[in-house]
Design a protein around this motif. Structure first.
Motif, mmCIF file in Angstrom:
data_model
loop_
_atom_site.group_PDB
_atom_site.id
_atom_site.type_symbol
_atom_site.label_atom_id
_atom_site.label_comp_id
_atom_site.label_asym_id
_atom_site.label_seq_id
_atom_site.Cartn_x
_atom_site.Cartn_y
_atom_site.Cartn_z
ATOM 1 N N GLY A 1 -4.035 -16.504 -19.383
ATOM 2 C CA GLY A 1 -5.060 -15.336 -20.591
ATOM 3 C C GLY A 1 -6.024 -16.103 -21.638
ATOM 4 O O GLY A 1 -7.113 -15.485 -21.263
ATOM 5 N N MET B 1 -9.398 -16.140 -19.251
ATOM 6 C CA MET B 1 -9.757 -14.968 -18.712
ATOM 7 C C MET B 1 -10.842 -13.786 -20.374
ATOM 8 O O MET B 1 -11.519 -14.219 -20.235
ATOM 9 C CB MET B 1 -8.586 -14.058 -18.456
ATOM 10 C CG MET B 1 -8.447 -14.066 -16.811
ATOM 11 S SD MET B 1 -9.871 -14.266 -15.723
ATOM 12 C CE MET B 1 -9.964 -15.601 -15.706
ATOM 13 N N GLY C 1 -6.805 -10.526 -20.219
ATOM 14 C CA GLY C 1 -7.182 -12.297 -21.089
ATOM 15 C C GLY C 1 -5.961 -11.782 -22.184
ATOM 16 O O GLY C 1 -5.242 -13.085 -22.185
#
Lengths: 416, 416, 416
Positions: free
Chosen positions: C29, C32, C216
């Motif tokens: 996460g 991203m 993310g």
């Protein structure tokens, strides 16, 4: 007071389900990794191949795969050619009473996502020039026949199991099995046009999106806890959860070892750290630990993964020298690190023998390589596996699917 | 020795939590699917709508939704208009003693993520021309009033439950309910400018990123194991985990059936396989099995999903003929396949009757369609639901949010 | 009939494992989110940093971190400088007998992913101008020394624990600790060239991909159920799962509160809703509830998260006024909302005192800020933390890694 048999039954089955879901998500990881590592003009096609192969592998594993792998193998070479029918009355089984039981469907689900993983390994290697349907025909044979037969030898209780072969979650049975099939495929289909020039140069063909490739790698790492952790095959006792915890830790640390080894080595060798190599280093670390994630100490897991990463660095240029054009590096990661991981088991597991490990690696290697070679050859002769030169140049997305992965790409943001 | 009531209580609650988390992640799947299927100029807006609707749906379900759906429905039409207050002393409940219990908050969490899914279905259909806040106003009414009322009829123990309606995880209560709301919305808001020409042509408006759409589909598939598996509503007995295992397998195989059916049919009909149609085929397979994932055999699950995929192929052009501009294909997937899945339950479940299924589909359809139509109409009259022609042309990202999803897009990589 | 001690042992350990896997996915996460919020020319580098820091943090936590944090702290300042060796015979521990036990490796795994989270917070703040290896050197010191020492004060049973400090899952120990380290880093490294003009203007440098940033954020939200839920540290009793269920609900509702507060406030203040601010609002809501997710009512959780979102809106421009160039907004989200969340605990938890909370916030803040400042300063003097002006202008991907994240970007789709 111990765990009640019914509680064990629930926990064992739930472990298959929840870990199986993590492995299922690895199909998404492979799709993103491969979509990031192919060129823009082939991105939609590789996405399609990945969702199609996952679907098809499941169906084939139902039609013939599961029973060929598990039904009445009895120390032999293969099981029974019959579709699988799940026992929905598993409650009354003997397993249930003694605390080692689980539902038939949870076991099938977990085994099914493994065959899909094997199939996923291949699509990346032969990307950017293989035709859709011939590729899927190979996947069908792989999932329905080839994978289950060699799987029967060990996990199905066949002759390798009797010999004492040790491949906990499939460094050989899944990863190098898929790698051999990919190697046979790339030998039949040949390199992408322009990849190797007549003067012996290798043209880099960089992937379209490194963040997508990174996403795919993280998803695979995430899913691998299901792959290795679930392969304990039980959660219904303190001993099971203790083993599972060790497996989680070692799985993570081997991947970390692969990342760090590749970073340090590419920095030393090339003077720069190569992200796509690092991503493959993480995966090679994961593949390496998969044969025996339950026995190493942490430092051993890091080393096993680190050597896996090193193998990627060595074998990627080697394949190029052999003009074997593996688009995403699946052969170094899954085949080469898979062999290493299997042979490394005796280093930390006193019950494993090097000779038996070698026997397993070689016999499965020979079977998967030549079996795949015959199937690829047959498909090529019957249907042709390769797109035309024009199609390859224009890209499979436009020519095979009639669309583009990023249709507004390069046009500014105001098209239409 | 059976499972102790406290162990059942833990397992039942944990099943709600872990499966609920998987369903929560479906919000991410919808966001990525829709971000991939809209054009670049509207990508940031659709991302915003998805994270906003998930947040808002949860708040509304707390304010009014849960109790309207579940509190004192008693065979009737709706529950009680009161905010939900979780019982933190659930330990002493009667449920706990008899082994069927679970924590109040785990149940609420699982139900809450379902209403968010319903809301997610709508955003894709009306994308690229709807204003942000009017859209969210509709979501608030949907999550706080419309969804809970029809939910009360079956899951809340209302009149449909008394009739014996069978909708295990919500082919009708979640998916076609959301689909009807989307259909009403698209009728009020109209098609995107230029989608249907005066001469009757349909202009293709391809999505900006097929890998993002593929990612979204895989995430939805992954989350669907939570959606259907968690809808067993318990994990505290061998019977529960046996049912859950069957549900996992059938959920997967129906999706696979949807994928393969769409691939074969688009190849035959159009001569090419259409990736975005295949993605919708997977989702249609999942929607189709959702009404009854616990009773089919594997081959039946594949067929049920395959017919779902076929329905997508039939209804997508049909909607275009009706000039109903559904940007992502949510109406074919969630409404049409949802109806099919609900009506198909009696084929594999002897306890379900076709007439009762039809009664549920029609009554919920009428309520959701006309209820939504009235709400959409009211919002349109009061605030206007549609952006101006200029805003639509320039894109919602720039005009409504004042930014771009990919600001360096089309400018080479060296801007700034 | 209560839960058997062995069943508790399994459930406690499995909670660490499955929740730990969710926290591990937060590394994806962060990758991203940060890849979406940096400019195209630095995307591959930030991906590399994220996978590298996750790997390195794990190794350092094994070498020194865990035992420095947990071994023989006994109310003091720090533990013991020794590599961690997992007890594989945990079955015989006293904990096992009394039902509170868990496997050593499951606990280690869960704690390890937390230190990785702390490290992830920093990479975003100092992105786009920091050199790779000096950054990783800081991460090594953070994960091996700084984080564990302050962690020992509370979670290791040190002096803050004895005082009654309450930080359930780490608003201070993880999030503001990471935020302080990021703040020290940004003070040493300085702003990106061109971010602040001589005339006092702030140049916007919009992120390359808002859908990646949205992805993310959703992944972080998803993982946060593991972060907070797993921090109950047990699942082996009805009381544990009741608390865990409350935690899940409050975690979700605080994030929703953060989203909605930022949406309403940016609409009012700026006339437009800012997506990247909304994403940070979700994260600020999550950080805010992390210190005490087990005690609030739902409305309190929404408010706590909503104030967290408000803090982001206030502190983002404040940092710009101070010319502290935080690329992704990690300081507002993790440091500022983390302080708020910790100080807010006494509002809903009668066992917590404001003075003790303040003592914890200030003491950990001083230690982490000045400790990090010294380490950053030392690394800068010894190796230099910042790339050259030319490298910064050309982008770290090309200059440090020798590649591009999107090599075909801006070239149409037919390159090669």
């Amino acid at each position: 007071m111990p765990v009640s048999p019914e509680t064990s039954y629930i926990l064992n089955s739930f472990s298959f389900l929840i870990h199986g879901v993590l492995v299922m998500f690895m199909a998404c990881g492979f799709a993103m990794l491969e979509a990031g590592l192919v060129r823009t003009k082939n991105v939609a096609t590789i996405c399609l191949k990945n969702i199609a192969l996952y679907s098809l592998a499941g169906v084939m594993f139902w039609i013939s795969g599961y029973n060929l792998m598990y039904l009445n193998v009895d120390g032999g070479l293969l099981g029974t050619l019959l579709p699988w029918v799940g026992d929905t009355s598993a409650l009354q089984s003997a397993d249930y009473v003694d605390g080692g039981g689980y539902t038939a469907h949870s076991d099938w689900f977990f085994q099914m996502v493994f065959v899909a993983t094997t199939a996923s390994i291949i699509s990346g290697t032969v990307a950017e020039r293989i035709r859709l349907w011939p590729f899927l025909l190979f996947v069908a044979v792989l999932a329905g026949v080839l994978y289950p037969i060699q799987g029967a030898w060990h996990w199905g209780g066949g002759w390798l199991a009797e010999m004492g072969f040790a491949d906990f979650a499939g460094s050989t049975l899944v990863h190098s099995a898929g790698g051999w099939a990919a190697l046979a495929g790339v030998m039949i289909i040949g390199a992408r046009k322009g990849k190797y020039t007549k003067t012996g140069q290798v043209s880099p063909m960089p992937g379209s999106s490194l963040p997508l490739a990174t996403l795919g790698t993280f998803i695979l790492w995430f899913g691998w806890f299901g792959f290795n952790g679930g392969s304990q095959l039980a959660l219904g006792s303190a001993a099971d959860v203790t083993a599972m915890s060790i497996i989680y830790v070692n799985t993570n640390m081997a991947a970390a070892g692969g990342v760090l080894a590749v970073m340090v080595l590419t920095q030393i060798i090339y003077g720069k750290v190569d992200l796509s190599m690092v991503l493959n280093g993480a995966l090679a670390g994961l593949v390496s630990i998969t044969a025996g994630p339950d026995t190493p100490e942490i430092w051993q897991a890091i080393l096993i993964g680190g050597v896996g990463g090193m193998i990627v660095i060595i074998t990627v240029p080697l394949l190029d020298r052999l003009k074997l054009d593996d688009v995403v590096g699946a052969i170094p990661v899954h085949l080469c690190a898979g062999i290493w991981g299997t042979l490394a088991v005796p280093l930390t597991n006193a019950d494993a023998s090097f000779i038996t490990q070698l026997t397993g690696v070689v016999s499965i290697g020979l079977f998967m390589f030549f079996g795949s070679l015959i199937v690829w050859y047959g498909i090529d002769k019957l249907f042709g596996v390769r797109v035309s030169v024009e199609e390859e140049f224009e890209g499979l997305d436009k020519m095979e699917l009639g669309l583009e992965a990023y249709p507004e790409f390069g046009m500014g943001s105001h098209k239409i």
